[in-house]
Design an enzyme around this catalytic site. Structure first.
Site, PDB file in Angstrom:
ATOM      1  N   HIS A 160      37.191  27.804  36.754  1.00  0.00           N
ATOM      2  CA  HIS A 160      37.748  28.813  37.886  1.00  0.00           C
ATOM      3  C   HIS A 160      37.684  27.829  39.145  1.00  0.00           C
ATOM      4  O   HIS A 160      36.554  27.143  39.673  1.00  0.00           O
ATOM      5  CB  HIS A 160      36.609  29.916  38.029  1.00  0.00           C
ATOM      6  CG  HIS A 160      37.338  31.008  39.110  1.00  0.00           C
ATOM      7  ND1 HIS A 160      36.415  31.767  39.608  1.00  0.00           N
ATOM      8  CD2 HIS A 160      38.529  31.253  39.361  1.00  0.00           C
ATOM      9  CE1 HIS A 160      37.247  32.608  40.408  1.00  0.00           C
ATOM     10  NE2 HIS A 160      38.370  32.394  40.062  1.00  0.00           N
ATOM     11  N   GLU A 192      44.936  35.331  30.914  1.00  0.00           N
ATOM     12  CA  GLU A 192      43.612  35.487  31.481  1.00  0.00           C
ATOM     13  C   GLU A 192      43.167  36.860  31.848  1.00  0.00           C
ATOM     14  O   GLU A 192      44.159  37.617  32.484  1.00  0.00           O
ATOM     15  CB  GLU A 192      43.611  34.514  32.808  1.00  0.00           C
ATOM     16  CG  GLU A 192      42.466  34.838  33.505  1.00  0.00           C
ATOM     17  CD  GLU A 192      42.287  33.881  34.861  1.00  0.00           C
ATOM     18  OE1 GLU A 192      43.294  33.085  34.911  1.00  0.00           O
ATOM     19  OE2 GLU A 192      41.411  33.936  35.577  1.00  0.00           O
ATOM     20  N   ARG A 196      50.425  28.761  37.215  1.00  0.00           N
ATOM     21  CA  ARG A 196      50.141  29.800  37.100  1.00  0.00           C
ATOM     22  C   ARG A 196      51.151  30.736  37.939  1.00  0.00           C
ATOM     23  O   ARG A 196      51.460  30.551  38.939  1.00  0.00           O
ATOM     24  CB  ARG A 196      48.564  30.223  37.654  1.00  0.00           C
ATOM     25  CG  ARG A 196      48.261  31.819  37.498  1.00  0.00           C
ATOM     26  CD  ARG A 196      46.841  32.252  38.256  1.00  0.00           C
ATOM     27  NE  ARG A 196      47.003  32.779  39.440  1.00  0.00           N
ATOM     28  CZ  ARG A 196      46.231  33.699  39.913  1.00  0.00           C
ATOM     29  NH1 ARG A 196      44.972  33.847  39.258  1.00  0.00           N
ATOM     30  NH2 ARG A 196      46.542  33.983  41.011  1.00  0.00           N
ATOM     31  N   HIS A 221      48.967  27.583  41.702  1.00  0.00           N
ATOM     32  CA  HIS A 221      49.353  28.926  41.732  1.00  0.00           C
ATOM     33  C   HIS A 221      50.504  29.210  42.504  1.00  0.00           C
ATOM     34  O   HIS A 221      51.035  28.941  43.240  1.00  0.00           O
ATOM     35  CB  HIS A 221      48.366  29.657  42.747  1.00  0.00           C
ATOM     36  CG  HIS A 221      47.070  29.930  42.208  1.00  0.00           C
ATOM     37  ND1 HIS A 221      46.029  30.980  42.589  1.00  0.00           N
ATOM     38  CD2 HIS A 221      46.386  29.555  41.103  1.00  0.00           C
ATOM     39  CE1 HIS A 221      45.125  30.921  42.176  1.00  0.00           C
ATOM     40  NE2 HIS A 221      45.139  30.125  41.157  1.00  0.00           N
ATOM     41  N   TYR A 279      47.942  41.829  42.962  1.00  0.00           N
ATOM     42  CA  TYR A 279      47.025  40.703  42.912  1.00  0.00           C
ATOM     43  C   TYR A 279      47.646  39.302  42.606  1.00  0.00           C
ATOM     44  O   TYR A 279      48.659  39.342  41.825  1.00  0.00           O
ATOM     45  CB  TYR A 279      45.887  40.877  41.731  1.00  0.00           C
ATOM     46  CG  TYR A 279      45.220  39.655  41.656  1.00  0.00           C
ATOM     47  CD1 TYR A 279      44.113  39.316  42.319  1.00  0.00           C
ATOM     48  CD2 TYR A 279      45.738  38.706  40.528  1.00  0.00           C
ATOM     49  CE1 TYR A 279      43.660  37.880  42.256  1.00  0.00           C
ATOM     50  CE2 TYR A 279      45.194  37.504  40.461  1.00  0.00           C
ATOM     51  CZ  TYR A 279      44.191  37.070  40.886  1.00  0.00           C
ATOM     52  OH  TYR A 279      43.598  35.826  40.861  1.00  0.00           O
ATOM     53  N   ASP A 321      37.396  30.215  47.177  1.00  0.00           N
ATOM     54  CA  ASP A 321      36.123  31.059  47.462  1.00  0.00           C
ATOM     55  C   ASP A 321      35.109  30.154  46.669  1.00  0.00           C
ATOM     56  O   ASP A 321      33.870  30.383  46.867  1.00  0.00           O
ATOM     57  CB  ASP A 321      36.162  32.337  47.094  1.00  0.00           C
ATOM     58  CG  ASP A 321      36.676  32.903  45.718  1.00  0.00           C
ATOM     59  OD1 ASP A 321      38.096  32.950  45.619  1.00  0.00           O
ATOM     60  OD2 ASP A 321      35.904  32.911  44.755  1.00  0.00           O
ATOM     61  N   ASN A 375      32.090  35.495  46.608  1.00  0.00           N
ATOM     62  CA  ASN A 375      33.046  36.116  47.592  1.00  0.00           C
ATOM     63  C   ASN A 375      32.767  37.433  48.125  1.00  0.00           C
ATOM     64  O   ASN A 375      32.661  38.424  47.068  1.00  0.00           O
ATOM     65  CB  ASN A 375      34.528  36.133  46.815  1.00  0.00           C
ATOM     66  CG  ASN A 375      35.321  36.115  47.910  1.00  0.00           C
ATOM     67  OD1 ASN A 375      35.417  35.934  49.173  1.00  0.00           O
ATOM     68  ND2 ASN A 375      36.913  35.776  47.394  1.00  0.00           N
TER      69      ASN A 375
HETATM   70  O1  EZ4 Z   1      40.360  36.882  41.963  1.00  0.00           O
HETATM   71  O2  EZ4 Z   1      38.532  34.183  43.261  1.00  0.00           O
HETATM   72  O3  EZ4 Z   1      41.814  33.222  38.779  1.00  0.00           O
HETATM   73  N1  EZ4 Z   1      41.546  33.533  39.773  1.00  0.00           N
HETATM   74  C1  EZ4 Z   1      41.239  34.622  40.314  1.00  0.00           C
HETATM   75  C2  EZ4 Z   1      40.716  34.501  41.755  1.00  0.00           C
HETATM   76  C3  EZ4 Z   1      39.513  35.640  41.978  1.00  0.00           C
HETATM   77  C4  EZ4 Z   1      38.744  35.285  43.212  1.00  0.00           C
HETATM   78  C5  EZ4 Z   1      37.729  36.410  43.419  1.00  0.00           C
HETATM   79  O4  EZ4 Z   1      36.927  35.916  44.404  1.00  0.00           O
HETATM   80  O5  EZ4 Z   1      41.232  35.631  39.627  1.00  0.00           O
HETATM   81  O6  EZ4 Z   1      41.707  34.745  42.584  1.00  0.00           O
HETATM   82 CO    CO Z   2      41.172  34.975  37.518  1.00  0.00          CO
END
Ligand code: EZ4
Ligand code: CO
Length: 414
Positions: free
Chosen positions: A324, A248, A147, A122, A159, A328, A37
């Site tokens: 993960h 996390e 999450r 999410h 974020y 992306d 990304n």
């Molecule tokens: O910030 O994939 O747990 N997930 C994350 C993501 C990352 C992005 C970075 O490209 O932390 O949202």
């Molecule tokens: Co993360």
């Protein structure tokens, strides 16, 4: 038989993806994901300018040998660009091997160790009511793990919080930003951050979530690398009453020893590793049992082969997977994760951010979602094919992850 062509396709159906297409002399096609990304073209060049010609004429069945050739043979080892490039080659070769065998990839990895894969969604909201609406939507769809990311009073944009937290639009969270009017970005956007405000606010939100949604729903939270070790310890401790499935990236992961301090102070389970790219990045974390879940993705960790080495190492220490799965990672990379998840014994949970309709028009997938669980499907290979005509209609458009600053202007971890 041998590899005839290795072609890099950079496309942007909704967001940027780097995909490798490998074709064998008898016409079998394999796909690999190399999406990094915000640094997509660096990986595309690594593949095009340095790897592609070395693949031509190689025996496509020699996957481990090819992995070692690209890893050891380059002299310069590891790093996100190198390991994403190796990942794409590795996935494509596994895709080919499984297609030739006529089986879904998980069968070559030992077969299924479970029937279905628990995923987490999410949920986010700038305030509690918006967050609660998002959580309710997922619970109603059958999700058993969510999450939780919340806005923080005094901070404009945080974020993990969707700009469009209305029901039905909650999949819209996307951290990489294009420029104005959806055109190419010239530089990252900037966000602001205040750790004390965050540390005060987050436990209060989790208290409300537990109160409203009860004890059974699995709750996760991503602190996204922003805390010092002692701040991270405080956060982990203050969230203990709310029984998280995991917390996390409490602190930047490259300082592995920092996790000792967090561990000494809290029983909140810890996950880390989405920015790591090899088993070596985890050595202290795993051997000292400082974490509970490894967060690497095949796309960023040398593919199926790189991940298998990491997951088997983690298994010896009783540490489980939490791969993960952001948007992306392309559907090709997601499929690689799902086949591994199904086959390994130490599966924990899989992150699931559904791709946009446009992305799924370009990448045809055969994995399936049912009431909070995914399955990779029974199509031979990875089970994902890129429609190159759709891909060609959506050219690369520069987009970047944000840069973070403290309220006094100091650059901070994002
Ligand atoms: O910030 O994939 O747990 N997930 C994350 C993501 C990352 C992005 C970075 O490209 O932390 O949202
Ligand atoms: Co993360």
């Amino acid at each position: 038989m041998s590899i005839s062509t290795a072609e890099v396709i950079v496309t942007s159906p909704g967001r940027n993806f780097v995909t490798l297409k490998v074709v064998t002399s008898d016409g079998v096609v394999g796909w690999g994901d190399a999406t990094l990304n915000g640094r997509e073209l660096a990986v595309a060049s690594y593949l095009r300018d340095h790897l592609a010609s070395t693949l031509i004429g190689r025996d496509e069945d020699r996957i481990e040998d090819t992995w070692q050739y690209l890893y050891r043979g380059a002299y310069w080892r590891r790093g996100p660009v190198t390991m994403a490039a190796i990942a794409a080659v590795d996935m494509a070769l596994w895709d080919i091997k499984a297609k030739k065998a006529g089986v879904p990839l998980y069968q070559l990895l030992g077969g299924a160790s479970r029937d279905k894969l628990r995923v987490y969604a999410h949920a986010s909201g700038n305030d509690y009511p918006a967050l609660a609406r998002a959580i309710r939507g997922y619970v109603d769809e059958g999700y058993t793990a969510v999450r939780i990311q919340t806005g923080v009073p005094g901070l404009e944009r945080v974020y993990g919080v969707s700009d469009t937290a209305e029901p039905g639009q909650r999949y819209d969270y996307e951290p990489a930003h294009r420029g104005a009017d959806g055109g190419a970005a010239t530089r990252p956007e900037e966000e602001d951050w205040d750790t004390p405000a965050y540390l005060r606010h987050v436990p209060a939100i989790f208290e409300k979530v537990r109160e409203e949604f009860g004890p059974e729903l699995r709750l996760l939270h991503d602190a996204h690398h922003r805390m010092s070790p002692i701040e991270a310890a405080r956060l982990a401790k203050s969230l203990e009453p709310y029984d998280l499935f995991w917390l996390e990236d409490v602190t930047p992961g490259e300082d592995q020893e920092a996790f000792r301090l967090v561990r000494q102070h809290s029983t909140t389970p810890l996950a880390t590793g989405e920015v790591f790219n090899s088993v070596h990045d985890y050595r202290t974390l795993i051997t000292e049992r400082l974490i509970d879940y490894v967060r690497s993705a095949p796309t960023h960790t040398g593919g199926v082969t790189g991940m298998k080495k990491l997951l088997d190492f983690a298994a010896i220490y009783g540490i489980r997977s939490g791969i993960h799965g952001p948007t992306d990672v392309s559907p090709v990379g997601m499929a690689a994760a799902l086949h591994l998840d199904l086959a390994i014994h130490n599966f924990g949970i899989q992150e699931y951010m559904p791709h946009s309709e446009l992305t799924l028009e370009a990448f045809r997938t055969s994995y399936t979602f049912d009431r909070g669980f995914l399955h990779p499907g029974e199509t031979p290979g990875l089970g994902v094919e890129l429609d190159e005509e759709v891909a060609a209609r959506h050219p690369y458009t520069a987009a970047y992850l944000p840069v973070n600053r403290l309220l006094d202007g100091t650059v901070h971890d994002w």
